[in-house]
Enzyme design. Sequence first.
Site: not given
Ligand code: EPZ
Length: 421
Positions: A22-23, A117, A122, A309, A401
């Site tokens: 998916k990702n 979420c 996020r 995850d 999903r």
């Molecule tokens: C990706 O989400 C995945 N989703 C998530 O999988 C996964 O949990 C996550 O990476 C971490 O591995 C997809 O790839 C579609 P991040 P993403 O930006 O990119 C903070 C699943 O279950 N942050 O790496 O949204 C954020 O809040 C899903 O399949 C900011 O503060 O995660 C988090 O605490 C859930 N500001 C951390 O960084 C920003 O601009 C990492 O989030 C961006 C992120």
Amino acid sequence: MDKLLIRGGTALRGEVAISGAKNAALPILCASLLAAEPLYLSNLPQLRDVSTMLRLLEQMGVEVVCHAPDMVSLNSRGLHNPLAPYDMVKTMRASILVLGPLLARHGEARVSLPGGCAIGARPVEQHIKGLQAMGAEVNVEHGYIHACCAADKGRLQGACIVTDMVTVTGTENLMMAAVLAEGETIIENAAREPEVVDLADCLISMGAQISGAGTDKIRIRGVERLHGARHSIMADRIETGTYLCAAAATGGEVRLTRTSAAYLDAVVDKLLDAGCDIVTERDAIRLKAPARLKAVSVRTSPYPAFPTDMQAQFMAINCVAEGSAVIRETIFENRFMHAVELIRLGADIRIDANNAMVTGVERLDGATVMATDLRASASLVIAGLVAQGETVIDRIYHLDRGYEKIEEKLRQLGARVERIR
Ligand code: EPZ
């Protein structure tokens, strides 16, 4: 709303095929916005999020043709509506991944801000900060990100970007923006997730110039245009890890095909520590569970460390393991929603801020529980497979999903599971 009814107590046995990731699929679908020629994708998982993304792209003017259940072609030569509306974005945060490619190819984009979420606030300020570093003018008004290239440039400009934290979709969005920018872009503190590499491989097959994907420093030399290509989506390492945990928790023995242990080192290490036997093949992985697992502590962190995850699934297996373990969640501030539901099944879990202390119990008892997010629902499925009696999981739209045909696959492994429509 559909529910899942699980009659627990059966050890999983047999073989099942893992689907595409998916990702990886979600950002790669958005990459189709970068070229005016067809992108053929195979091994595409049949998931709710994938259907949502296809609908989002279609309403922008992308021609989507389904050639087989797991194969589509996308052609954005007729792209005319660079808009990601709130109604679609609110159901899937990954919609933010259209921002970079729309800006790079079309020079403007209007994308609804993804709200919060279940697992955390996020925010997406790193995505915006990076695009601004490439010369984009970005305003956030009425819940929408309005972005366009500077009028005098008409195109994004290469830049050196250091993200404040490792962000997976942030890295992917900026990489896709940079492939058509003028000059070179360097992304430092980049995410190293295998899905980022799969996206880079797809972009390179479309003519992009990218080096360093998979490391924390990615270099992208912008080109005038990209062309069509064919790409097969990588296997889903989180789906793989989830089935390994289900087999481990039920005392089973399984072989997972169309996947590999290549991207699962941290997860496999923990399952070996828990007492499982694991045999890896070129594109398959086998697990044989011990009579009873040993409790294993985990700490989530960006790749290649233990994936957030997989945190919920490991909380579930520790519920019936021998001994106690600490689960530390360092990525998302609210990713223990499954704990209270697991406690309803008889688990012994104590939460203290971002630490969960899990003490294994002899048995879990079936009950009605509620899914709150994608991976939380996977942990409830694992616990339901172990629990004595019947478990009913409500709100399984979360599960759909990210897990393709989960009840069919589990039945293939001998589980007694049915969907209640
Ligand atoms: C990706 O989400 C995945 N989703 C998530 O999988 C996964 O949990 C996550 O990476 C971490 O591995 C997809 O790839 C579609 P991040 P993403 O930006 O990119 C903070 C699943 O279950 N942050 O790496 O949204 C954020 O809040 C899903 O399949 C900011 O503060 O995660 C988090 O605490 C859930 N500001 C951390 O960084 C920003 O601009 C990492 O989030 C961006 C992120």
